[in-house]
Design an enzyme around this catalytic site. Structure first.
Site, mmCIF file in Angstrom:
data_model
loop_
_atom_site.group_PDB
_atom_site.id
_atom_site.type_symbol
_atom_site.label_atom_id
_atom_site.label_comp_id
_atom_site.label_asym_id
_atom_site.label_seq_id
_atom_site.Cartn_x
_atom_site.Cartn_y
_atom_site.Cartn_z
ATOM 1 N N GLY A 129 0.823 -1.205 0.000
ATOM 2 C CA GLY A 129 0.000 0.000 0.000
ATOM 3 C C GLY A 129 0.855 1.252 0.000
ATOM 4 O O GLY A 129 1.920 1.313 -0.622
ATOM 5 N N SER A 130 0.393 2.264 0.738
ATOM 6 C CA SER A 130 0.974 3.612 0.607
ATOM 7 C C SER A 130 2.394 3.756 1.124
ATOM 8 O O SER A 130 3.075 4.732 0.775
ATOM 9 C CB SER A 130 0.066 4.635 1.293
ATOM 10 N N THR A 131 2.880 2.847 1.954
ATOM 11 C CA THR A 131 4.296 2.938 2.337
ATOM 12 C C THR A 131 5.181 2.786 1.111
ATOM 13 O O THR A 131 6.309 3.281 1.081
ATOM 14 C CB THR A 131 4.664 1.863 3.383
ATOM 15 N N PHE A 132 4.655 2.113 0.087
ATOM 16 C CA PHE A 132 5.435 1.921 -1.140
ATOM 17 C C PHE A 132 5.536 3.200 -1.962
ATOM 18 O O PHE A 132 6.362 3.293 -2.875
ATOM 19 C CB PHE A 132 4.816 0.811 -1.991
ATOM 20 N N LYS A 133 4.739 4.196 -1.628
ATOM 21 C CA LYS A 133 4.811 5.472 -2.341
ATOM 22 C C LYS A 133 6.176 6.140 -2.136
ATOM 23 O O LYS A 133 6.573 7.000 -2.923
ATOM 24 C CB LYS A 133 3.685 6.396 -1.883
#
Length: 598
Positions: free
Chosen positions: A328-332
């Site tokens: 999810g958004s940690t991969f941003k």
């Protein structure tokens, strides 16, 4: 008459010759036999003496003490406990009924079980392993002929379930089964010793001959990077989140971003290392349900055994390294790094978020339905805005993005010194279209392990060094001499220092004023990123909440990742995972300053 005498004389001559030849051959044979005997007695005496001794010797192993596992504070996390092995030698037993009665009583075994082994004709029959020393000493004091009590070692874990999926445990043969116990088996295992006793032809020990011993050699102590204080506190926080959120599991990792040393790794629920083959409550319930699926009596027991082993394997799994998930958004953070590094975006670039973005024929929504409106890239990161990250991903392009994916180490395993690390599950390059690239850009449609995500982000914020996460520091002999200091690969230059500086800045803003504000720690500069990812199948109502934080933001030393799997009720990473890391840092950061941690 003269002819007869002549023939007789010839026969006598032949007979004499035969006799002479036979005598000569006999003398030669005796001489050769004498020479052979002399040779064997003079030149081979030692060899045959050894064979004769071996024929009348009984050999028993003495287990070697396994090397201890010691944390960075000098605390012993895995030790040895003295126990006894009780055996019988059939040929030496004088009063079998007394032996059967005593052993069944003292060892808590059935008379039938003991009798079967006492009456078995074998050189040595083991009755029971891992007997408490006090019980073994009591049996030894009775001096029962044919009963042998040998001291042995059993692995002992002073802190029970602490770091269970990291340390691992040993089996009945004292060999590692999972965790560090397996990874460092060659250092931890020792060399067995021997006890040799002389017996007569019937196998009865000879009085006054005593025993010959070859002492065992203890294994090497393994020093690891785990810090028991941080591990205990991280475990406390994980258990608290696990219980209050009724989660399927909670994982916390704390790592040194500059060298890869892991200070804590928790994966709740954990199990008792001193009783690793007993299913904990969560898995016992599932086991009963699995058994009820089988109705045929003949197959039910087999199914039960299979399901129990499967559940044990599941209980022992370390989700931090053995399982993959959609980050999810940690991969941003990775998308931001690729965008900044490639020049596809700057922190000042302006965007507009209406609450969705159309990619080919797919409408992909932002988590904020009304949209974020006008925002620059810094605020897009603070807001975790999906449409902006999709736009950046499309700017980079599938081929270039995949190259960065590889450059940042995401296609390979980290090489952590624990067994069973899972690999990244990713689209093949030729299968990445615009929609796939869009979903990858905000952390969906592929899977990685928590340790892989953490290691890559560490490399992006530490100046571009892709470290190898690890626990092992050094192996040390019992006398304190260092056998080996472990080293691990580091890949330099996965990202520029300029990109690193920008990432640190923008991720600090996420915690100061953005979606990660619940990770803020008074008196410390913290950077980080939240995530709330929906698990497959979509629409299942199952989510994974996470927060990845590091400190100090301007010069990172440690990083922590908290993952809460399938929380009940509120499931947003910023609301339930960020506070876990905040509480961890509130205690750990002052502690590390106090001990002068670098």
């Amino acid at each position: 008459m003269a002819g007869i005498n002549s023939t007789g004389r010839r026969n006598m001559t032949v007979q004499k010759r035969k006799t002479f030849v036979l005598c000569s051959l006999s003398v030669i044979a005796l001489l050769l036999l004498g020479v052979r005997v002399g040779y064997l007695m003079i030149f081979c005496s030692e060899h045959y003496t050894e064979l004769a001794t071996d024929l009348h010797e009984r050999e028993r192993d003495i287990k070697a003490a396994r090397g201890r596992i010691i944390d960075s504070t000098g605390t012993v996390l895995a030790d040895n406990k003295t126990v006894c092995t009780i055996s019988v030698i059939h040929s030496q037993i004088e009063d079998p009924e007394t032996v059967i009665e005593v052993l069944s009583r003292e060892l808590g075994l059935s008379e039938e079980y003991v009798r079967k082994r006492v009456e078995k004709y074998s050189a040595r029959e083991r009755i029971k392993n891992n007997v408490e020393k006090a019980v073994g000493d009591k049996i030894r004091s009775l001096d029962l002929a044919g009963v042998k009590v040998d001291e042995d070692y059993k692995r002992y874990y002073p802190y029970g379930s602490l770091a269970s999926k990291v340390l691992g445990f040993t089996g009945g043969d004292n060999q590692g089964i999972i965790g560090l116990e397996v990874s460092y088996e060659e250092y931890l295992t020792g060399t067995k010793g021997k006890i040799l006793t002389l017996t007569d032809a019937k196998g009865i020990e000879l009085d006054g001959m005593g025993e010959r011993r070859r002492e065992p050699e203890a294994g090497k102590d393994l020093y690891v990077s785990l810090d028991i204080n941080i591990q205990q506190y991280a475990t406390q926080l994980a258990k608290q989140a696990y219980e209050t959120k009724q989660a399927a599991g909670v994982s916390i990792i704390v790592m040194n971003v500059n060298n890869g040393e892991i200070l804590a790794m928790v994966d709740v629920p954990e199990f008792d290392l001193n009783d690793p083959f007993t299913l904990i409550d969560e898995f016992q319930i599932e086991n009963v349900q699995t058994e009820n699926l089988q109705t045929e009596e003949g197959k039910q027991e087999e199914k039960k055994q299979e399901s129990t082993q499967d559940l044990l394997n599941k209980m022992w799994r370390n989700g931090c390294i053995n399982d993959t998930y959609e980050p999810g958004s940690t991969f941003k953070i990775i998308t931001a790094a690729a965008g900044l590094e490639s020049g596809s975006v700057t922190l000042q670039d302006n965007f507009s978020c209406p609450g969705f973005i159309i990619v080919d024929d797919r409408k992909i929504r932002c988590h904020k339905v009304a949209g974020h409106g006008a925002e620059d890239f810094t605020h897009a990161v603070m807001n975790s805005c999906n449409p902006v990250f999709i736009t950046v991903g499309l700017r980079i392009g599938a081929q270039k993005y995949y190259e960065y994916f590889t450059q940042f180490g995401l296609k390979q395993k980290t090489g952590i010194d624990l067994p069973g690390e899972a690999a990244t599950i990713m689209h093949q390059p030729d299968k990445i279209g615009n929609v796939e690239l869009a979903t990858i850009s905000f952390g969906q449609s592929f899977q990685i392990t928590p340790i892989r995500l953490m290691t890559t982000v560490a490399g992006l914020i530490n100046g571009g060094k892709l470290v190898t996460p690890h626990f092992g520091v050094k192996a040390v002999n019992s006398d304190g001499t260092i056998v080996e200091e472990f080293t691990y690969p580091i890949s330099e230059g996965i990202v520029s220092s300029d990109t690193t500086e920008k990432l640190r800045y923008v991720l600090e803003q996420v915690v100061e004023n953005g979606g990660g504000k619940n990770g803020y720690v008074e008196g410390f500069r913290v950077g980080g990123k939240t995530a709330t990812s929906q698990t497959l199948p979509r629409g299942s109502g199952r989510y994974i909440a996470s927060f990845l934080g590091f400190a100090p933001a301007d010069n990172p030393k440690i990083m922590a990742l908290a993952i809460i799997d399938t929380p009940q009720g509120t499931y947003y990473g910023g609301q339930i995972a960020a506070p876990v890391v905040r509480q961890l840092f509130e205690n750990v950061l002052p502690y590390l300053e106090e001990i002068g941690y670098e």
